[in-house]
Design a protein around this motif. Structure first.
Motif, PDB file in Angstrom:
ATOM      1  N   ALA A  85       0.963  -1.134   0.128  1.00 25.06           N
ATOM      2  CA  ALA A  85       0.176   0.054  -0.093  1.00 25.06           C
ATOM      3  C   ALA A  85       0.851   1.194  -0.034  1.00 25.06           C
ATOM      4  O   ALA A  85       0.565   2.289  -0.605  1.00 25.06           O
ATOM      5  CB  ALA A  85      -0.900  -0.100   1.122  1.00 25.06           C
ATOM      6  N   GLY A  86       2.015   1.167   0.684  1.00 19.91           N
ATOM      7  CA  GLY A  86       2.930   2.358   0.726  1.00 19.91           C
ATOM      8  C   GLY A  86       3.280   2.551  -0.396  1.00 19.91           C
ATOM      9  O   GLY A  86       3.601   3.803  -0.957  1.00 19.91           O
ATOM     10  N   SER A  87       3.829   1.600  -1.303  1.00 14.98           N
ATOM     11  CA  SER A  87       4.522   1.973  -2.604  1.00 14.98           C
ATOM     12  C   SER A  87       3.494   2.382  -3.476  1.00 14.98           C
ATOM     13  O   SER A  87       3.705   3.319  -4.219  1.00 14.98           O
ATOM     14  CB  SER A  87       5.156   0.560  -3.207  1.00 14.98           C
ATOM     15  N   ASP A  88       2.425   1.970  -3.395  1.00 17.47           N
ATOM     16  CA  ASP A  88       1.035   2.508  -4.247  1.00 17.47           C
ATOM     17  C   ASP A  88       0.898   3.813  -4.006  1.00 17.47           C
ATOM     18  O   ASP A  88       0.459   4.492  -4.777  1.00 17.47           O
ATOM     19  CB  ASP A  88       0.008   1.568  -4.055  1.00 17.47           C
ATOM     20  N   LEU A  89       0.643   4.182  -2.555  1.00 21.46           N
ATOM     21  CA  LEU A  89       0.430   5.496  -2.150  1.00 21.46           C
ATOM     22  C   LEU A  89       1.419   6.542  -2.636  1.00 21.46           C
ATOM     23  O   LEU A  89       1.210   7.536  -3.019  1.00 21.46           O
ATOM     24  CB  LEU A  89       0.257   5.277  -0.852  1.00 21.46           C
ATOM     25  N   ARG A  90       2.901   6.231  -2.696  1.00 14.80           N
ATOM     26  CA  ARG A  90       3.825   6.944  -3.086  1.00 14.80           C
ATOM     27  C   ARG A  90       3.588   7.212  -4.524  1.00 14.80           C
ATOM     28  O   ARG A  90       3.765   8.373  -4.938  1.00 14.80           O
ATOM     29  CB  ARG A  90       5.124   6.443  -2.874  1.00 14.80           C
ATOM     30  N   ALA A  91       3.197   5.976  -5.481  1.00 17.66           N
ATOM     31  CA  ALA A  91       2.961   6.302  -6.682  1.00 17.66           C
ATOM     32  C   ALA A  91       1.688   7.355  -6.931  1.00 17.66           C
ATOM     33  O   ALA A  91       1.926   8.199  -7.825  1.00 17.66           O
ATOM     34  CB  ALA A  91       2.516   4.854  -7.472  1.00 17.66           C
ATOM     35  N   LEU A  92       0.855   7.262  -5.980  1.00 22.73           N
ATOM     36  CA  LEU A  92      -0.231   7.874  -6.309  1.00 22.73           C
ATOM     37  C   LEU A  92      -0.014   9.447  -5.899  1.00 22.73           C
ATOM     38  O   LEU A  92      -0.447  10.402  -6.758  1.00 22.73           O
ATOM     39  CB  LEU A  92      -1.493   7.484  -5.188  1.00 22.73           C
ATOM     40  N   ALA A  93       0.831   9.583  -5.015  1.00 19.65           N
ATOM     41  CA  ALA A  93       1.312  11.064  -4.484  1.00 19.65           C
ATOM     42  C   ALA A  93       2.049  11.677  -5.738  1.00 19.65           C
ATOM     43  O   ALA A  93       2.029  12.707  -6.153  1.00 19.65           O
ATOM     44  CB  ALA A  93       2.254  11.058  -3.625  1.00 19.65           C
ATOM     45  N   ARG A  94       3.146  10.998  -6.653  1.00 20.70           N
ATOM     46  CA  ARG A  94       3.426  11.307  -7.746  1.00 20.70           C
ATOM     47  C   ARG A  94       2.615  11.734  -8.861  1.00 20.70           C
ATOM     48  O   ARG A  94       2.835  12.751  -9.270  1.00 20.70           O
ATOM     49  CB  ARG A  94       4.546  10.039  -8.194  1.00 20.70           C
ATOM     50  N   GLY A 149      -0.685  15.884 -11.717  1.00 19.36           N
ATOM     51  CA  GLY A 149      -1.642  16.341 -12.368  1.00 19.36           C
ATOM     52  C   GLY A 149      -2.428  15.324 -13.133  1.00 19.36           C
ATOM     53  O   GLY A 149      -3.409  15.309 -13.761  1.00 19.36           O
ATOM     54  N   ASP A 150      -2.002  13.896 -12.707  1.00 24.98           N
ATOM     55  CA  ASP A 150      -2.562  12.732 -13.474  1.00 24.98           C
ATOM     56  C   ASP A 150      -3.548  12.007 -12.615  1.00 24.98           C
ATOM     57  O   ASP A 150      -3.612  10.557 -12.688  1.00 24.98           O
ATOM     58  CB  ASP A 150      -1.326  11.905 -13.785  1.00 24.98           C
ATOM     59  N   ALA A 151      -4.316  12.551 -11.583  1.00 25.76           N
ATOM     60  CA  ALA A 151      -5.139  11.495 -11.048  1.00 25.76           C
ATOM     61  C   ALA A 151      -6.744  11.791 -11.169  1.00 25.76           C
ATOM     62  O   ALA A 151      -7.397  12.480 -10.374  1.00 25.76           O
ATOM     63  CB  ALA A 151      -4.933  12.091  -9.427  1.00 25.76           C
ATOM     64  N   SER A 152      -7.104  11.112 -12.053  1.00 28.47           N
ATOM     65  CA  SER A 152      -8.474  10.911 -12.501  1.00 28.47           C
ATOM     66  C   SER A 152      -9.205  10.208 -11.367  1.00 28.47           C
ATOM     67  O   SER A 152      -8.749   9.315 -10.952  1.00 28.47           O
ATOM     68  CB  SER A 152      -8.826  10.335 -13.777  1.00 28.47           C
ATOM     69  N   PRO A 153     -10.698  10.588 -11.358  1.00 29.12           N
ATOM     70  CA  PRO A 153     -11.406   9.787 -10.420  1.00 29.12           C
ATOM     71  C   PRO A 153     -11.312   8.198 -10.807  1.00 29.12           C
ATOM     72  O   PRO A 153     -11.222   7.628  -9.691  1.00 29.12           O
ATOM     73  CB  PRO A 153     -12.899  10.086 -10.562  1.00 29.12           C
ATOM     74  N   GLY A 154     -11.425   7.780 -11.815  1.00 34.12           N
ATOM     75  CA  GLY A 154     -11.193   6.401 -12.126  1.00 34.12           C
ATOM     76  C   GLY A 154      -9.830   5.622 -11.752  1.00 34.12           C
ATOM     77  O   GLY A 154      -9.985   4.786 -10.997  1.00 34.12           O
ATOM     78  N   ALA A 155      -8.872   6.702 -11.952  1.00 35.55           N
ATOM     79  CA  ALA A 155      -7.521   5.989 -11.523  1.00 35.55           C
ATOM     80  C   ALA A 155      -7.345   5.967 -10.156  1.00 35.55           C
ATOM     81  O   ALA A 155      -6.980   5.027  -9.571  1.00 35.55           O
ATOM     82  CB  ALA A 155      -6.400   7.046 -12.114  1.00 35.55           C
ATOM     83  N   LEU A 156      -7.922   6.890  -9.326  1.00 42.82           N
ATOM     84  CA  LEU A 156      -8.055   6.850  -7.943  1.00 42.82           C
ATOM     85  C   LEU A 156      -8.843   5.663  -7.323  1.00 42.82           C
ATOM     86  O   LEU A 156      -8.367   4.885  -6.486  1.00 42.82           O
ATOM     87  CB  LEU A 156      -8.741   8.035  -7.226  1.00 42.82           C
TER      88      LEU A 156
END
Lengths: 346, 346
Positions: free
Chosen positions: B286-295, B300-307
């Protein structure tokens, strides 16, 4: 309106010889002015058990006894039953199966009427199952044994007349130490209260220095045991199957008749010192004799023979007084200032 | 010379299937180099009980087993028996009647030889009666029951291998809470130790920061219960006949297998935190995934679907972790720093 007293009876209260507990209940309900509602729902018996308590309460001087006997949740919505509770000065819940009792009355108009009776000042008593249901968290059922083990008992919701507690009964006689310890190990915000047979915990709200204190006094032949797990270390969240539980640092109070315990501060109200009249007389006699001796010495009149004779006269019977003197000071941190109003008239 | 370990066994140790306790004793005595002296004096049986333990200890790998069986105080002065104790690496005292055992061996050359064996580093074990006699103060006999009552038990003097304690056995199975509480209420300088059947308290002297600490660990199916009455308030000096006793403020520790308790500081040695490997893996993922999410968010690449997709991937299985996190901190005052040397090799 002040909340009424609660009598939490550990079952098997004496009905034949020493009816201290039942008499106290009738007295608190108003004696000749009492109107007592008996709820026999926990019992598998019905009219028979009401007849027994009717006879007992009337022979103890109660003015009136009525039955409130819902046998299912539908009955517990009957306005006639609610009216009997709304007009009573005392409620008595019999023994039997506490899960039957709570399943039928909790969260119904009858259950709310019992709570309302307590909150308007009526006395609410219950024995065995009728004791368990008074706490916020109720022992539903379980097995006996001294050592707490995972899964040895089940908790259900009670009437909540006493907050943040779980009550167990027949405590000594059915060896329920373990199951009550298991519950408080899993729920360390609760105080565990175990009541022996023919014994009552009398819980009353008393104002002490402007604050409401919930005081517990003890009546009857056995003891009330309290487990305070506030400072507990436990493995109850990870113990497997029926493994014995780690429960380290539980503070234990065993309280016989005459004890007074403050549930609000979770501490014993120290007993008043009792002076032995014989000892006081002896000390007074010895004191006056020693004063005479001091005068004689001052006057140069103390021959060895006079001293021996005087000592024989003033001899104080040896008695193990150390414990007497020390005991009230043994636990200064645990002992709060005595409340200005006692909780137990006895 | 360091004092040897003590095995205080609550009786009925498993002799057929799970012989953990007897095996531990033989291992501590030296296995193939062990020379074990069996003292069956508490038992009404003689050679029969020695034969049973002889077979058990030999099948567990013990080199040699000898009997030391004084049947009266005269026997306990026999130099041949003393010699067997002087040359042993382990002593095992059987169950039976502890008052018979203590009456025959305490204060005799055989009793002193047992004490000497302990002080030269030999392991001393005893089950049931053989457990009771190891404490400084010994339960002579008494009745069962949960609530402590005046006169429910008698105290005699034990061998004193464990100072300032009183040991009771068959604790859960024979419901001996009440009688052990009665004893510590009357003698609040003692620590009460109750040992369940097929359970052993292993007591070892360990140097911690240059100081000698007496550590108790637990082995077997049941629990060891400790009553610490140091801050007790009681009426034990004046309770009449068989009245229930006031015993308020006793600190209670129930210790299952794996627990470590410091008898010197009278506190639990906090268990080491156990990390669930599955949970650690999940958190890492989860941590590595969340770090990817933060990047992604920074880019500016966090669409609702991606989230939503990311959340589904990183979902951590819900688990009740609060107790895990809180438990070690619940009793900070009761928990000393962990000793540098553990007392229990298991």
């Amino acid at each position: 309106m002040p909340r009424g007293p609660l009598l939490v009876v550990g079952g098997a209260e004496d009905k034949l010889r020493r009816r201290t507990i039942l008499q106290r209940f009738v007295d608190l309900a108003g004696g000749p002015d009492a109107r007592i509602a008996v709820i026999p729902t926990a019992s598998s018996l019905g009219p028979e058990i009401v007849e027994v308590y009717d006879a007992l309460f009337r022979s103890a001087g109660a003015g009136e006894v009525v039955a409130v006997r819902p046998e299912n949740r539908e009955d517990s919505h009957d306005p006639a039953l609610v009216e009997r509770l709304d007009s009573c000065t005392g409620v008595f819940m019999t023994g039997g199966n506490q899960l039957k009792l709570s399943s039928i009355v909790c969260g119904t108009p009858v259950g709310e009427a019992v709570r309302a009776a307590h909150h308007r000042g009526a006395v609410v008593a219950g024995t065995s199952a009728g004791a368990s249901i008074q706490s916020s968290h109720m022992v539903a059922f379980g097995v006996g044994g001294t050592t707490p083990k995972q899964r040895m008992t089940q908790v259900a919701a009670g009437l909540g007349l006493i907050d943040s507690t779980v009550v167990d009964q027949h405590f000594d006689q059915r060896n329920r130490y373990g199951r009550l310890l298991m519950i408080v190990a899993q729920s360390p915000q609760l105080l565990g209260i175990g009541v022996d047979e023919d014994t009552a915990a009398v819980v009353e709200h008393v104002e002490v220095d402007g604050e409401d204190h919930e005081l517990l006094s003890v009546l009857g032949r056995g003891a009330v045991t309290i487990f305070d797990p506030a400072r507990l270390t436990t493995n109850a969240y990870e113990a497997r199957r029926s493994a014995p539980l780690l429960a380290s640092g539980v503070v234990l109070h065993v309280l016989p008749e005459g004890s007074l315990f403050d549930l609000t501060t979770r501490s014993l109200v120290p007993p008043e010192a009792v002076v032995d009249p014989g000892e006081a007389d002896e000390l007074a006699a010895a004191g006056s004799d020693l004063r005479a001796l001091a005068r004689d010495i001052a006057a140069g009149d103390a021959s060895p023979g006079a001293l021996r004779r005087r000592r024989a006269r003033s001899q104080v019977r040896p008695a193990p007084r150390d414990a007497h003197d020390l005991a009230p000071d043994l636990a200064p941190d645990l002992a709060p200032a005595a409340p200005t109003t006692g909780g137990d008239p006895a």
